[in-house]
Scaffold this motif. Structure first.
Motif, PDB file in Angstrom:
ATOM      1  N   MET A 148      -8.958   7.771  -8.509  1.00 25.06           N
ATOM      2  CA  MET A 148      -8.902   7.095  -7.228  1.00 25.06           C
ATOM      3  C   MET A 148      -7.499   6.510  -7.036  1.00 25.06           C
ATOM      4  O   MET A 148      -6.836   6.131  -7.989  1.00 25.06           O
ATOM      5  N   ASN A 149      -7.085   6.420  -5.822  1.00 25.88           N
ATOM      6  CA  ASN A 149      -5.751   5.942  -5.500  1.00 25.88           C
ATOM      7  C   ASN A 149      -5.585   4.464  -5.896  1.00 25.88           C
ATOM      8  O   ASN A 149      -6.406   3.624  -5.541  1.00 25.88           O
ATOM      9  N   GLU A 150      -4.508   4.176  -6.624  1.00 29.40           N
ATOM     10  CA  GLU A 150      -4.260   2.813  -7.097  1.00 29.40           C
ATOM     11  C   GLU A 150      -4.095   1.835  -5.939  1.00 29.40           C
ATOM     12  O   GLU A 150      -4.610   0.716  -5.988  1.00 29.40           O
ATOM     13  N   LEU A 151      -3.433   2.249  -4.876  1.00 33.16           N
ATOM     14  CA  LEU A 151      -3.257   1.386  -3.707  1.00 33.16           C
ATOM     15  C   LEU A 151      -4.603   1.033  -3.077  1.00 33.16           C
ATOM     16  O   LEU A 151      -4.831  -0.109  -2.690  1.00 33.16           O
ATOM     17  N   PHE A 152      -5.506   2.006  -3.011  1.00 33.24           N
ATOM     18  CA  PHE A 152      -6.836   1.774  -2.455  1.00 33.24           C
ATOM     19  C   PHE A 152      -7.601   0.745  -3.283  1.00 33.24           C
ATOM     20  O   PHE A 152      -8.231  -0.164  -2.743  1.00 33.24           O
TER      21      PHE A 152
ATOM     22  N   TYR B 239      -6.365  -1.596  -5.355  1.00 31.80           N
ATOM     23  CA  TYR B 239      -5.759  -2.921  -5.257  1.00 31.80           C
ATOM     24  C   TYR B 239      -5.918  -3.523  -3.865  1.00 31.80           C
ATOM     25  O   TYR B 239      -5.969  -4.742  -3.719  1.00 31.80           O
ATOM     26  N   SER B 240      -6.024  -2.690  -2.841  1.00 34.60           N
ATOM     27  CA  SER B 240      -6.314  -3.199  -1.498  1.00 34.60           C
ATOM     28  C   SER B 240      -7.720  -3.794  -1.469  1.00 34.60           C
ATOM     29  O   SER B 240      -7.952  -4.843  -0.850  1.00 34.60           O
TER      30      SER B 240
ATOM     31  N   VAL C  24       0.967  -4.181  -6.419  1.00 33.17           N
ATOM     32  CA  VAL C  24       0.803  -2.799  -5.979  1.00 33.17           C
ATOM     33  C   VAL C  24       0.782  -2.696  -4.457  1.00 33.17           C
ATOM     34  O   VAL C  24       1.362  -1.785  -3.881  1.00 33.17           O
TER      35      VAL C  24
END
Length: 114
Positions: free
Chosen positions: A1-5, A7-8, A65
């Motif tokens: 899964m996307n790290e930005l997703f 951490y958001s 992030v």
């Protein structure tokens, strides 16, 4: 899964926890206290400040992030949380002006997301 997703999502959870903290503080402020010291030593106040400190810590970790420009947009979701929590737990009324303001905030969040 996307790290930005991820951490958001963590950032949004921290904003929610901070919103719960604000509602707890207001709930405590509505209760009578013997004196000024008792207001600050109220268990709800202590828990609320603990939650707020934890939320702030989580936000700082998420900002490693999440870009700050995106963080400010995510932070604005707190207005939505506080309004809903206030209506549910504090029995506050949500009038037309509040709904209009929340709509504008939600539109801003959606525009940024697109």
């Amino acid at each position: 899964m996307n790290e930005l997703f991820i951490y958001s999502g963590i950032y949004l959870v921290s904003v929610f926890v901070a919103s719960v903290s604000q509602v707890l503080l207001k709930k405590s402020a509505q209760r009578p206290h013997k004196n000024s010291l008792a207001e600050y030593l109220d268990p709800w106040v202590i828990v609320a400040y603990g939650l707020f400190f934890g939320a702030s810590f989580i936000t700082v970790m998420a900002l490693k992030v999440v870009p700050v420009s995106m963080g400010t947009v995510l932070e604005s979701s707190g207005y939505l949380y506080v309004t809903v929590l206030g209506a549910v737990f504090l029995k506050e009324k949500i009038g037309k002006r509040k709904l209009c303001g929340l709509g504008i905030i939600l539109a801003g969040i959606l525009i940024y997301a697109l």
